[in-house]
Design an enzyme around this catalytic site. Sequence first.
Site, PDB file in Angstrom:
ATOM      1  N   CYS A 147     145.237   0.736 -51.111  1.00  0.00           N
ATOM      2  CA  CYS A 147     144.816  -0.200 -50.225  1.00  0.00           C
ATOM      3  C   CYS A 147     145.194   0.105 -48.698  1.00  0.00           C
ATOM      4  O   CYS A 147     144.765  -0.305 -47.723  1.00  0.00           O
ATOM      5  CB  CYS A 147     144.664  -1.687 -50.500  1.00  0.00           C
ATOM      6  SG  CYS A 147     146.260  -2.305 -50.158  1.00  0.00           S
ATOM      7  N   MET A 148     146.543   0.492 -48.525  1.00  0.00           N
ATOM      8  CA  MET A 148     147.010   0.471 -47.070  1.00  0.00           C
ATOM      9  C   MET A 148     147.743   1.853 -47.029  1.00  0.00           C
ATOM     10  O   MET A 148     148.426   1.971 -46.111  1.00  0.00           O
ATOM     11  CB  MET A 148     147.562  -0.799 -46.736  1.00  0.00           C
ATOM     12  CG  MET A 148     148.643  -1.078 -47.726  1.00  0.00           C
ATOM     13  SD  MET A 148     150.211  -0.632 -47.265  1.00  0.00           S
ATOM     14  CE  MET A 148     150.721   0.372 -48.587  1.00  0.00           C
TER      15      MET A 148
END
Lengths: 85, 787
Positions: free
Chosen positions: B187-188
């Site tokens: 996700c990041m």
Amino acid sequence: MPIMSYLVYPVEGGRGELMQSLELIDGCTVHTAKEHDLLVLVTDTEGVREEEDMQRALHEMESVAFLAMVAGYDDPEHQPEVSAR
Amino acid sequence: MKRRAFFKFAAASAAISAAQSFFPSISFNQEGEENSGNTTDTESTANPLVGDGVEWKKTPCRFCGVGCGLLVAVEGGRAVAVQGDPASPVNKGLCCVKGYHSILALYGADRLRQAYVRKEGTLVPVPIAEALDIVAQKMKETIAEHGKDSVAIYGSGQWTIPDGYVASKLMKGAIGTNNLEANARLCMASAVTGFMTSFGLDEPMGCYEDIEHADVFVLWGNNMAEMHPVLFSRLLDQKMKRGARIIDLATRTTRTSMAADKSILFAPQTDLAIANAICYEITRNGWVNQEFVANHVSFKRGKTNIGYGLEDKFKFEDAATESDFEDLKDFLEDYKPEKVEKLSGVTAADIRYMAALYGDPGKKVMSLWCMGMNQHTRGTWINNLVYNIHLLVGKIASPGNSPFSLTGQPSACGTVREVGTLTHKLPHGVVTNEEDRKMAAEIWGVPVENIPSKPSLHTVEMFRALDRGDLRFTWIQVTNPMVTMPKLNRYREGILKEDRFIVVSDVYPTPTTDIADVILPSAMWIEREGMFGNSERRTQHFEQMLTPPGEAMSDTWQLIEVARRLGYKKLFPWSYETHIEEIWKEYGRFHAGAKHGMAPYEVLKERPGVMWPFVEGKETKWRYNADYDPAAKPEVDGSPFDFYGKPDHRAWFWLRPYEPAPEIPDEEYPFWLNTGRVIEHWHTGSMTRRVPILHQGMPHAYVEIHPEDAASLGINNGERVKLSSPRGEIVIPASINERGIPAKGQVFVPFFDEAYLVNKLTLDAFCPISKQPDYKKCAVRVERIVA
């Protein structure tokens, strides 16, 4: 017995219409601000189904520009069981 | 006061407090107008924290990365009410539908209360001590037979900071393997590599307070209205109060588009070209902040045609070569608005409009993004490119001028990025750096030789290694990869192979616990003490408020119990009563100093979150700017900026080209598939689908189809359709003109529903620099199912 509170902003010029719409819904308590369009709304419903109806009604109001939830109470012991699987 | 009346008073008072944090001089009529005829005296609710037998305690929300402060009411050992914490600068008393219902997620009927061990193919309940013995024994046996790199831990951005810290110390310091990853890779990771390549240090230079200063918000592929609703309400507040403008630049029409001043749709992957076209216009029109660029920016080129990571054991390492402003001007000639219009579908006029907003010296601009830019096969590049725009006009590191990468999980920053629960990371620095390894060895009390100097398996490669058999034992905590891994069929079949041993710690049964050999029941959120770190560098402490059900145990303590069984008691000596405090104090040593100092434990307990760097009792709101950041030591007269993360004390402007996605719709698979979330559900829905009102509000997943595409395929709203890709297929109800509307030729499926596993279709291509997969683009076929 879900009890929830919101900050509610009417669309421009829609404060009167918003107040009228909220008055038609059972379980709504409105706190009006002095010299400001912002409203505080407290809703009190009997159960999950009624709460769903309430939220649907609030989200469908055309006079609402902005609705932000702030707080709430809902007794975890009285939640219907759901099957997520 | 009767309970019902008390909670109504408390709810009203909380909302009034929240209103007063937005409008300090606002006052409300004392009596509420209730259509049932009753009235409410709000003056008597001045202190909603006082009630019969009810105690209110502070915590960050369990769910997204915004990190809203909540107050939870505990009565008789149960959590009974939630309100937004008016003292929290994050949410100023507001709360979204998930936050409000968060406590109900503690009380689902099928909560895991005991451990299970698979015996002769069946999961049977056992005492947790027996299950922990088996986990430790199996780890030992696997290491003895296959080596220490045959075991792994896979955690999450929902891990608390102590969970991640203990996992890192166990794997890297004690056992001596870098096989530690977390779902935040999914996700990041591109946000991290974006920060590292542009600035040399991770996490935003600004903070949420930028919202109160910005005149324009450009949302890059970010449906904030559903994914970060409380933060989005702060944007709307500025739009209403000050006329701030919101530009929704996205591939799909959403609730965010509806609330924005302008919605601009672009073709998938072409954000790379759009960002460069904006820079072209800024350069062409003379809007470059020449002084800022001359004093604070270095120009670099990296490698191109860098691949997509589709092959097992894919390797890539970028290399910077020097560039300059003249080189940039030549490079941007390929990105004239008319040319980019043909590629992206965004009109040249809209590109110029956005460039003018960024280029106007009288306007402060925030760019905000999350998964749209990060889950991208060129995720690092698009992060670099948005920073480039801000650097070119000098709108960065000052109030209201802020490129801001949002996170999706409550402690993706605090745990995964700051503690460093990724294969290449340490709590301070990276495993490849000898000084960083020495620091870790000294603080942990282990020989430096224990810590391997090479990264091992990033997340996708970890699941490939399980499939290949290179990895034999994996302990999964607080995440649900049997729903979330891309190209799911391969990884599900791999994990089910003989001689793979899987331990899963969770709070509810999931498709991942279904395949486990051992299930450990976890204490959830406020059933234990911990800390989360949110998107704006804010660390938030929460105390244990409730007793976990049955034998459920915190993930931190599960890890400590297993570490001790493995013979590492000296490294994990803490008492149960004080272990979180002692872990925090040990961990804090890694970040001591003006660049990343963390608040003391006692301060965290008192306040609704503290931002780091915390220096001499003060939070640092804007980094790299000496007006706010004690670590910044500017060398240019009259300028406060010092980008001290890079050796040349400059921010690096990377010339990154447009490159296409690895899989593009064709005759056989003619639609783009995009995946994501909905406001009602957190990630895979394992918690929020146990909350009745959230589950009933959004009971199942669906595929959004553009109305014209649906008509041409003969598909009506609600009808079941088959979606297929080269990797799998699912049958799912159609959604037409409902929550969101994709552009023509695109479809969207949320991933919260384990009954419709959309990741059977997605591609495991990733950004070669960040190793983060792209969940936003692959090619699928859409077919009407004939009854």
